[in-house]
Design a protein around this motif. Structure first.
Motif, PDB file in Angstrom:
ATOM      1  N   ALA A  74      49.439  71.999  60.087  1.00 33.64           N
ATOM      2  CA  ALA A  74      48.993  73.387  59.924  1.00 33.64           C
ATOM      3  C   ALA A  74      48.218  73.855  61.143  1.00 33.64           C
ATOM      4  O   ALA A  74      47.410  73.106  61.691  1.00 33.64           O
ATOM      5  N   ASN A 132      45.823  75.863  61.212  1.00 38.22           N
ATOM      6  CA  ASN A 132      44.385  76.031  60.980  1.00 38.22           C
ATOM      7  C   ASN A 132      43.663  74.716  60.695  1.00 38.22           C
ATOM      8  O   ASN A 132      42.498  74.723  60.292  1.00 38.22           O
ATOM      9  N   SER A 144      48.732  73.383  51.341  1.00 39.42           N
ATOM     10  CA  SER A 144      48.772  74.841  51.396  1.00 39.42           C
ATOM     11  C   SER A 144      48.836  75.367  49.958  1.00 39.42           C
ATOM     12  O   SER A 144      49.064  74.599  49.015  1.00 39.42           O
ATOM     13  N   GLU A 200      51.918  81.433  49.787  1.00 35.85           N
ATOM     14  CA  GLU A 200      51.224  81.314  51.076  1.00 35.85           C
ATOM     15  C   GLU A 200      51.477  79.936  51.692  1.00 35.85           C
ATOM     16  O   GLU A 200      51.178  78.907  51.094  1.00 35.85           O
ATOM     17  N   HIS A 201      52.002  79.934  52.943  1.00 39.53           N
ATOM     18  CA  HIS A 201      52.287  78.658  53.587  1.00 39.53           C
ATOM     19  C   HIS A 201      52.018  78.733  55.088  1.00 39.53           C
ATOM     20  O   HIS A 201      52.538  77.948  55.871  1.00 39.53           O
ATOM     21  N   GLU A 202      51.236  79.732  55.467  1.00 44.70           N
ATOM     22  CA  GLU A 202      50.908  79.880  56.892  1.00 44.70           C
ATOM     23  C   GLU A 202      50.063  78.715  57.368  1.00 44.70           C
ATOM     24  O   GLU A 202      50.185  78.258  58.498  1.00 44.70           O
ATOM     25  N   GLY A 203      49.177  78.277  56.478  1.00 47.82           N
ATOM     26  CA  GLY A 203      48.310  77.162  56.854  1.00 47.82           C
ATOM     27  C   GLY A 203      47.817  76.476  55.605  1.00 47.82           C
ATOM     28  O   GLY A 203      48.212  76.856  54.492  1.00 47.82           O
TER      29      GLY A 203
END
Lengths: 360, 799
Positions: B80, B82, B121, B130-133
């Motif tokens: 990730a 982040n 995540s 949500e899977h951005e980070g």
């Protein structure tokens, strides 16, 4: 008398040596025939003096008896040998299939209806019947389901066509066996105890539903029948039907327009290894709906609710057949696949009785 | 009906755990179909802190992190963007199941570096897409369970969802408040008090409302509404969106979400109009017929005369109580909203909804019954909520009609509860129960609350008391026999016959089928049915359109299906109802057997042969014998057209009394039913067999003679169409006292007899009763037989 010893020895030898029935007969004639040697000697006895006859008579008779016995024994031995020889030749391949005896089957629905009948008959329930094309009054109104009641929609009812000019509400294919309650009470009044097994119809067809299936209705009306009696009757029924020593039922409040209070009834069971065991385990299985007959239903059937009360229940026959006998698919009940009929069917003489047991 | 635990707790002060609530609901008659607890699959995950993160030696986008967990420091490889030092993350350890990727973790090596777990995540935990980070929490202690953190900081995410089945008598339980009331009555908590403070109107409502007088009694007794101006209709707050999503609804906008919140929270459907799109006043009226409306589901409906609509000057804007119209629906741009709270009566809504085939939450509720007394309180509470969420200013309320009077009272007799249910519930507990459910008790009378339209009599009071007390407390009590002693048999003669016929058929080798009572029209027509009286108006398939006039079409179809599966030789039977008219009772019980193909497969004994009419006849007679039919019957021809005209017989007692029929099926019928012949069949009607006039178990005395019986054979040459039964009856009539039986033992056609002639040979058995027969007497009887036969059939002794 002279030469009897020699005579005896000779004939006994001849008897023993006779190879077949004819040879044996020749020996018999030679010895005991009208002109046989021994017969002739016996005839000579008449000319003897009494003292000699006293000796010769018994000796000759003894010889005759002995020879006859030997002949008989030899004849039997020859017959045995001949039979032996014939039997040895008469060999059959007994592993060939037997002649066909017809063996039909009884459908599980019929079998289970007889089982249910046997149990309830013992508790004094008669078997009532009613029409399958039913008036909507009997199927709905009389059972406290007025025309706009949402429960009507939930019944997925089949309607019969109405001829032009016939303005009556259309008849229905009965959606449950409950209208038989009305007919039975209207005909016999109270007190009454009946069950009503039979076909019912709903517009539903998928993996677990068929547009026709079977129910059994139960009804007991008397002056003081309570829901506690209902519970006992159902416990006894389940115990007898599932052929176990112990069952546990759970009553859950529910709603049916024709009973009040109403209860769904669950049966304690386990499904360990995919096999149903009744009376043990941690699962509960819904098996029927029941309750105390609604006063309006009693009134509709002409029974005074101020004087009479009682219970009613309805149960799926196909379903309890599936549960008891491990039949997986409801739809197959009505497909008449010969393989299914043979596998799940019952023998003609497998008649369920309480004395002999319901199932083998 | 679905709701969440938090939603329930808005109405019910309770600490009861989910399982206890679920058990109580089911027991109360609000059957739980499912409880989904999101916390269940998040239990394993704990919070962890990233201490240090550095790039993976062999992969640009991966980092190797040192993470502090409740079990000390771990090394975790993470992709990730982040993942960095200092953040609090949600940790899955080796052995944990991660629902979003459907994987149970192990210790892995990622590009050569060991990874002892995973930081998740939201998507991996199925919390959102949500899977951005990875999840980055603003607070939390290392080792704390993630579910515990969520329960405090984001409870909507772990709110358990109940799905319950509502029986049609309980519209009040279509709102969370009604469910809470039941649970409170059961003792699972305390119902929180609730007040609906009226919102003061700041200005008169510019939209007027008017109910056509005809509808005030049936249709719409009460319609209320008000304008709220200057609202901002954006997305509703997160907690509201979470709740709606949890029960399977899609959040749309604050205004719409509020109406749904009241529908599910209080069983109070509301409707919101975009006031700027309403022209003039609103009129509630029966449709004239033909009006069209584009509804909120995007479909256009054509109203029939009498269906209720809400119209403005431009025409219908809403299908009353069922669904609003698209034209006046609210949008994100709506600034002035008209809020409707009306009481629609069940029957009208049900009829319209059914006719238009619209299923909506509003219809579902109004047709079961919405609390009429809550119409105005609901409006006030919803106004307040809209003002809170969207701002704006409320007008005065406009009303037409009035709350219908539903007050009624029924005698409440605690003893009757005990007598009917058979459970000892103290009178005090009974009274407490009713009061907790909202009943008002006055002396012996109980007044049901306005939200319980189902309470219509004394029996309903009993049900309420028993239900809250719990039927699990019920103990079985033996039902005494109606009459003491060995029970009497219960089956009627016809019921016994049905069972006997069934067992006989099975014993004869037939397999019992249970086929559908409805068949296709073509098949029904082949067997004398298919008329309008037996047509089903709404069949489920074209194969099931008519009630069967006969059992044979069903059996023939079954035979065809089995032949298609490779079974050529069949013996099928059915015992069941057949229908001769469309009125109740125009049905009768029939028993039919069908034989197709050969008597059995080819066999070593050479016994297999095609089935023939005499197989069917034998079985028909066996079944008739089993149900007590007399042995002496007539065999008549001229049965119905589905039989082979020359190869069938009706088994009769006189020309009008047909007990059964047997024969070969007509080749055309077989072809139409796609059955490969030969096929023979029989049908028996058990109800036609007369009952014995006197029922007694005693048998007649056995009359047997010690005198030798004499048998004599005769062969007669007769016309080929002379029936054997005629000849047998003639012979038997020669000396009824002496002749015990006449049996046909041979039939021979052709040869020296010539065309159209046949020879029938019979054995006559003479049984003298008083003295041995002399040759002269035998000769005399023989002569009489020859003479009788000649007279009846024209037959002569075969030379």
């Amino acid at each position: 008398m002279d030469g009897l010893g020699e005579l005896r020895a000779r004939y006994l030898e001849a008897v023993a040596g006779a190879a077949d029935e004819a040879a044996l007969e020749a020996v018999r004639l030679a010895a005991l025939g009208r002109k046989g040697e021994i017969s002739l000697r016996m005839r000579e006895l008449g000319g003897m003096d009494p003292a000699a006859r006293q000796v010769a008579g018994p000796a000759l008779n003894a010889l005759k008896d002995e020879l006859e016995a030997a002949l008989k024994a030899r004849r039997a031995a020859l017959a045995d040998a001949a039979l032996e020889e014939r039997l040895a030749a008469e060999w059959l391949d007994v592993t060939l299939p037997a002649r066909r005896r017809p063996a039909g089957t009884v459908h599980p629905v019929s079998q289970v209806m007889e089982e249910v009948t046997a149990i309830f008959a013992d508790m004094g329930f008669a078997v009532a019947e009613g029409p399958q094309i039913e008036s909507d009054w009997h199927n709905f109104d009389a059972l406290n389901i007025p025309p706009e009641h949402p429960a009507r929609q939930e019944h997925d009812t089949f309607f019969m066509a109405r001829l032009p000019g016939d303005d009556r509400p259309p008849h229905v294919l009965r959606t449950h066996t409950s209208p038989v309650q009305i007919r039975a009470m209207a005909e016999h009044g109270a007190p009454i105890r009946v069950i009503a097994p039979g076909r019912v119809y709903r517009m539903d067809m998928d993996q677990t539903h068929t547009p026709m299936f079977h129910q059994v209705e139960g009804l007991a009306i008397d002056r003081d029948i309570s829901m506690a009696h209902l519970k006992w009757v159902l416990e006894e029924f389940c115990r007898a039907y599932f052929e176990v020593d112990h069952v546990e039922l759970r009553f859950r409040a529910s709603h049916f327009p024709f009973t009040e209070p109403s209860a769904e009834v669950d049966l304690r069971c386990s499904w360990e290894g995919g096999q149903l065991k009744v009376g043990e385990g941690e699962s509960w299985m819904e098996i029927l709906g029941s309750g105390m007959v609604h006063p309006k239903v009693l009134s509709a059937a002409g029974v005074d609710p101020a004087e009479w009360q009682g219970f009613a229940f309805g149960m799926g026959i196909d379903r309890i057949a599936m549960l008891k006998y491990g039949i997986p698919d409801l739809r197959a009940f009505f497909e008449s696949d010969l393989r299914w009929l043979r596998h799940y069917g019952f023998a003609a003489l497998d008649m369920p009785t309480l004395s002999g047991g319901l199932s083998r | 009906m679905k709701f969440t635990l938090a939603w329930l707790r808005d109405h019910l002060e309770t600490t009861a755990p989910v399982a206890e609530i679920a058990a109580a609901l089911t027991d109360l008659g609000l059957e739980v179909e499912e409880v989904r607890d999101p916390a269940e699959r998040l239990k394993a995950f704990t919070l962890a802190k990233v201490l240090h993160a550095e790039p993976h030696p062999d992969a640009d986008r991966l980092r190797v992190c040192r993470v502090l967990t409740d079990e000390g420091e771990r090394q975790i490889v993470c992709g990730a963007p982040n993942a960095r030092a200092g953040i609090i993350a949600v940790l899955a350890k080796p052995g944990d199941y991660v629902p979003g990727i459907d994987v149970t973790l192990g210790v892995g090596r990622i590009r050569g570096v060991e990874s002892q777990g995973m930081m998740c995540s939201e998507r991996e935990l199925e919390l959102s897409d949500e899977h951005e980070g990875i999840i980055e929490l603003p607070s939390g202690e290392v080792g704390q369970r993630f579910v515990d953190w969520l329960a405090v900081h984001d409870p909507g995410r772990v709110d358990p969802v109940f799905h319950i089945k509502i029986t049609p008598n309980r519209p009040d339980a279509l709102g969370v408040r009604g469910i809470a009331r039941d649970l409170a009555a059961r003792g699972l908590g305390v119902l929180k008090p609730e007040t609906a403070e009226p919102v003061r109107g700041a200005f008169p409502c510019p939209i007027g409302v008017r109910i056509e007088p005809a509808l005030k009694a049936h249709g719409c007794p009460l319609f209320a509404g008000r304008l709220i101006r200057g609202v901002r209709n954006g997305p509703s707050p997160q907690w509201l969106q979470d709740r709606l999503r949890a029960i399977g609804l899609r959040p749309i906008s604050a205004l719409v979400d509020v109406t749904n919140y009241f529908t599910y929270g209080w069983n109070r459907p509301l409707h919101v109009f975009d006031a700027d799109r309403v022209k003039g006043d609103l009129r509630i009226h029966p449709a004239q017929g033909g009006e069209e409306i584009l509804a909120l589901d995007g479909r256009t409906y054509r109203l029939a005369a009498g269906q209720m609509a809400i119209s403005d000057d431009a025409g219908p804007e809403s299908i009353a109580g069922i669904m609003g119209g698209e034209h006046t629906g609210v949008t994100e741009a709506t600034v002035n909203v008209f809020l409707e709270s009306a009481y629609w009566t069940p029957i009208v809504v049900a009829a319209t909804g059914r006719a238009l085939r619209i299923s909506s939450d509003a219809r579902y509720r109004f047709e079961r019954g919405v609390d009429p007394a809550f119409t105005l309180p609901g409006l006030e509470m919803a106004t307040r909520m809209i003002l809170d969420l969207c701002g704006g200013e409320a007008s005065e309320v406009v009303i037409d009609g009035a709350v219908p009077d539903t007050d009624r009272a029924f005698r409440f007799d605690p003893d009757r509860v005990v007598r009917l249910v058979g459970m000892d519930i103290p009178a005090e507990e009974q009274r407490r129960t009713l009061e907790a459910l909202g009943f008002r008790l006055e002396g012996e009378m109980a007044h049901p609350p306005s939200w319980r339209p189902d309470i219509q009599g004394e029996a309903d009071l009993v049900e309420e008391v028993a239900r809250i007390a719990s039927l699990t407390r019920l103990r079985g009590r033996p039902l005494p026999r109606a009459v003491p002693g060995v029970p009497k048999p219960v089956l009627t003669p016809l019921q016994r016959r049905e069972a006997a016929a069934r067992r006989s058929c099975a014993a004869l080798g037939y397999n019992e089928c249970v086929t559908y009572s409805f068949i296709d029209e073509a098949a029904a027509r082949l067997f004398g049915g298919g008329g309008e009286a037996l047509r089903i108006e709404n069949p489920i398939s074209s194969e099931m359109t008519h009630m069967r006039p006969d059992l044979l079409p069903g059996l023939l179809r079954a035979a065809a299906r089995n032949q298609a599966r490779g079974f050529a030789d069949l013996a099928l039977f059915e015992v069941g109802p057949v229908f001769h008219g469309g009125e109740p009772g125009e049905q009768g019980l029939a028993v039919s057997g069908l034989l197709v193909g050969r008597t059995g497969p080819k066999d070593v004994h050479g016994e297999s042969r095609p089935v023939d009419v005499f197989d069917a006849r034998a079985d028909a007679e066996a079944v008739l014998a089993a149900i007590g039919a007399p042995a002496k019957v007539q065999i008549l021809r001229n049965g119905p057209g589905w039989w082979h005209p020359g190869r069938h017989g009706q088994i009769c007692l006189g020309p009008k009394k047909v007990l059964g029929v047997f024969g070969e099926l007509h080749p055309k019928v077989l072809r139409a039913m796609e059955v490969k012949g030969p096929a023979v069949a029989f049908t028996v009607w058990p109800a036609e067999v007369p009952l014995p006039r006197v029922r007694t178990a005693t048998r007649p005395a056995l009359a047997i003679s010690d005198l030798q019986a004499v048998e004599r054979d005769f062969a007669f040459v007769v016309d080929a169409r002379v029936e054997a039964l005629t000849l047998v009856n003639a012979a038997a009539g020669a000396d009824k006292a002496l002749i015990e039986s006449v049996r046909v033992f041979d039939e021979f056609h052709g040869g020296a007899l010539g065309e159209g002639r046949k020879s029938l040979a019979i054995t006559v058995r003479l049984q003298p009763r008083e003295r041995t027969l002399t040759e002269a007497e035998i000769e005399a009887v023989s002569a009489a037989i020859v003479e009788k036969v000649a007279k009846a059939t024209g037959g002569v002794l075969r030379g």
